[in-house]
Design an enzyme around this catalytic site. Structure first.
Site, mmCIF file in Angstrom:
data_model
loop_
_atom_site.group_PDB
_atom_site.id
_atom_site.type_symbol
_atom_site.label_atom_id
_atom_site.label_comp_id
_atom_site.label_asym_id
_atom_site.label_seq_id
_atom_site.Cartn_x
_atom_site.Cartn_y
_atom_site.Cartn_z
ATOM 1 N N GLN A 37 -22.254 -40.276 57.599
ATOM 2 C CA GLN A 37 -23.376 -39.415 57.967
ATOM 3 C C GLN A 37 -23.731 -38.393 56.896
ATOM 4 O OE1 GLN A 37 -21.498 -38.871 62.118
ATOM 5 N NE2 GLN A 37 -23.684 -38.584 62.498
ATOM 6 N N HIS A 131 -14.503 -43.305 61.640
ATOM 7 C CA HIS A 131 -15.617 -42.680 62.367
ATOM 8 C C HIS A 131 -16.757 -43.708 62.425
ATOM 9 C CE1 HIS A 131 -17.507 -38.726 63.740
ATOM 10 N NE2 HIS A 131 -18.452 -39.641 63.899
ATOM 11 N N ASN A 175 -12.654 -42.289 66.120
ATOM 12 C CA ASN A 175 -13.656 -41.406 66.693
ATOM 13 C C ASN A 175 -14.417 -42.163 67.773
ATOM 14 O OD1 ASN A 175 -15.578 -38.924 66.414
ATOM 15 N ND2 ASN A 175 -16.950 -40.695 66.395
ATOM 16 N N GLU A 176 -14.323 -41.713 68.992
ATOM 17 C CA GLU A 176 -15.105 -42.247 70.112
ATOM 18 C C GLU A 176 -15.130 -43.772 70.195
ATOM 19 O OE1 GLU A 176 -19.026 -40.539 70.114
ATOM 20 O OE2 GLU A 176 -18.263 -38.551 70.583
HETATM 21 C C1 BGC Z 1 -20.515 -38.818 67.106
HETATM 22 C C2 BGC Z 1 -21.219 -38.235 65.910
HETATM 23 C C3 BGC Z 1 -22.672 -37.980 66.262
HETATM 24 C C4 BGC Z 1 -22.725 -36.989 67.412
HETATM 25 C C5 BGC Z 1 -24.118 -36.537 67.797
HETATM 26 C C6 BGC Z 1 -20.900 -38.206 68.425
HETATM 27 O O1 BGC Z 1 -21.005 -39.223 69.346
HETATM 28 O O2 BGC Z 1 -19.128 -38.822 66.904
HETATM 29 O O3 BGC Z 1 -21.066 -39.110 64.824
HETATM 30 O O4 BGC Z 1 -23.405 -37.561 65.169
HETATM 31 O O5 BGC Z 1 -22.127 -37.576 68.521
HETATM 32 O O6 BGC Z 1 -24.936 -37.585 68.158
#
Ligand code: BGC
Length: 426
Positions: A37, A131, A175-176
């Protein structure tokens, strides 16, 4: 399943490693970024390819992003100048292993320098190993559905750990990884026309890769990929721990503040589906990262629309910064683990909204802490206005604006406010 997983986690959380986590750090106040990002030109990543093919589902390509590949020292200087004590960033697998089995010493050195520089500046480096993005070769070989995926990921984690785990303060394997599962419960699932574009975009990426597949966690049905991801988490944790046994390791999950709106709400089914598989493999983790952007109202079958009468943002979404405090409580109660808020923030073109958001969000986390929840830190998303995946550069989550041509960074009033709050509380 959820209950069993939680009990196991709670039992493990009393071990010596857990004690080390509690003693290790002052409360972490941070800001976060993610490689793809902000770095720019992440050309060997799966998502870069999806941005380039036709048709694409991306509003625009990531391009130079914030040029943080070159300007990471500036980013760290801003975090320090704000008086924060933690910087969360991610290392890009596709830079470190651009072709399967070929590791780039130069990029390992690059990320190790970032870790070291954080330390020199008095910042705790909270490092995410994945991520969202994976290398193109990994997606073309079946991604997380590939039988070898856990070993491939663990091998990469081993390399990263050997290069820089010594300096990290906390490691996050994923990450998520549950984001797409959560999407399956959405009140407004994407229309079939969009899903057809996703399929066409992924097929174009497969073709461009000379493969019959291109498999990503966030593009397609996540269900067959989850076992690969959870196994990868376990193997990655073992690999990192083998290098540095006392490094606190966890994973970040996307968790909204789920609220049951009917008596026979599907809330527990949703939790078992979206968090259960991950909680079950976090039994030997040191902490859980939570990432919260609001509330979800759970009806009898799925999430439902925001009820009438709740406070709204100018754009129409709900105004509820305290969601994060409730999630901190839930995550600890469900897992027994210490909690770190690894992301919390707001997409606000008008920074005044972020100024109102931050104090309320932090107050909710501190209220949970006062009630006895072990909270390791609060890391705001995001340090910079950056590439917001499908939406491109439209959304504004940053504490700091970034000029799209000069890459000049300009802290917003909300960054000052956050800094003042942290100064007052530390
Ligand atoms: C993610 C980020 C994203 C943020 C806002 C999260 O789900 O980890 O990468 O930019 O939300 O959308």
């Amino acid at each position: 399943m959820l209950g069993l997983g939680a009990a196991a986690v709670a039992a493990a959380a009393s071990g010596p490693l857990r004690a080390a986590v509690k003693e290790a750090q002052p409360f972490l106040w941070g800001a976060a970024t993610a490689g793809h990002q902000v770095e720019g030109n992440n050309i060997n990543a799966d998502i870069w390819l999806l941005e380039q093919v036709k048709p694409t589902i991306f509003a625009e390509p990531s391009g130079d992003a914030c040029d943080s590949l070159n300007r990471w020292r500036e980013d760290i200087a801003i975090v320090k100048a704000l008086g924060l004590n933690a910087y969360r960033f991610s290392v890009e697998w596709s830079r470190i292993e651009p072709a399967q089995g070929q590791f780039s010493q130069a990029y390992l050195d690059h990320y190790a320098r970032i870790v070291d520089h954080c330390r020199e500046q008095g910042l705790a480096p909270v490092v995410t190993f994945n991520h969202f993005t994976t290398p193109r070769w990994f997606a073309a070989a079946g991604g997380w559905e590939n039988m070898d995926a856990p070993d491939l990921f663990a091998r990469y984690c081993d390399r990263v750990a050997r290069a820089m785990a010594a300096g990290m303060s906390h490691a996050l394997t994923f990450n998520e990884p549950n984001l797409a599962l959560g999407g399956g419960w959405s009140a407004s699932p994407p229309p079939p026309a969009f899903m057809n574009r996703v399929i066409a975009c992924v097929a174009a990426a497969a073709k461009a890769s000379g493969s019959d597949r291109f498999s990503l966690l966030n593009a397609g049905d996540p269900a067959p990929m989850i076992p690969g991801v959870t196994a990868a988490h376990v193997k990655a944790r073992e690999a990192i721990r083998a290098v540095r046994g006392d490094l606190p390791i966890g994973m970040s999950l996307a968790i909204p503040d789920n609220v049951a709106v009917v008596e026979n709400s599907a809330i527990e089914r949703k939790r078992a589906d979206v968090y259960g598989p991950f909680f079950a493999v976090m039994d030997k983790d040191d902490f859980i990262g939570v990432q919260t952007y609001g509330r979800a109202y759970v009806g009898a079958e799925r999430d439902v629309d925001i009820p009438v009468g709740v406070a709204r943002r100018p754009g129409g979404g709900e105004w509820y910064p305290a969601a994060v405090g409730n999630v901190v409580r839930y995550a600890h109660q469900a897992t027994g683990l210490p909690v770190m808020v690894t992301e919390n923030g707001i997409d606000a073109a008008d920074d005044a909204e972020r100024e109102r958001f931050i104090p309320e969000a932090i107050a909710s986390v501190q209220a949970a802490q006062k009630d006895g929840v072990p909270v390791l830190g609060y890391i705001h998303w995001s340090l910079l206005d950056n590439f917001e995946w499908l939406s491109g550069y439209g959304p504004k989550f940053g504490l700091v604006a970034v000029d799209r041509k000069t890459f000049r960074r300009t802290p917003k009033p909300s960054a000052r406010l956050y800094a003042d709050l942290v100064r007052g509380r530390s």
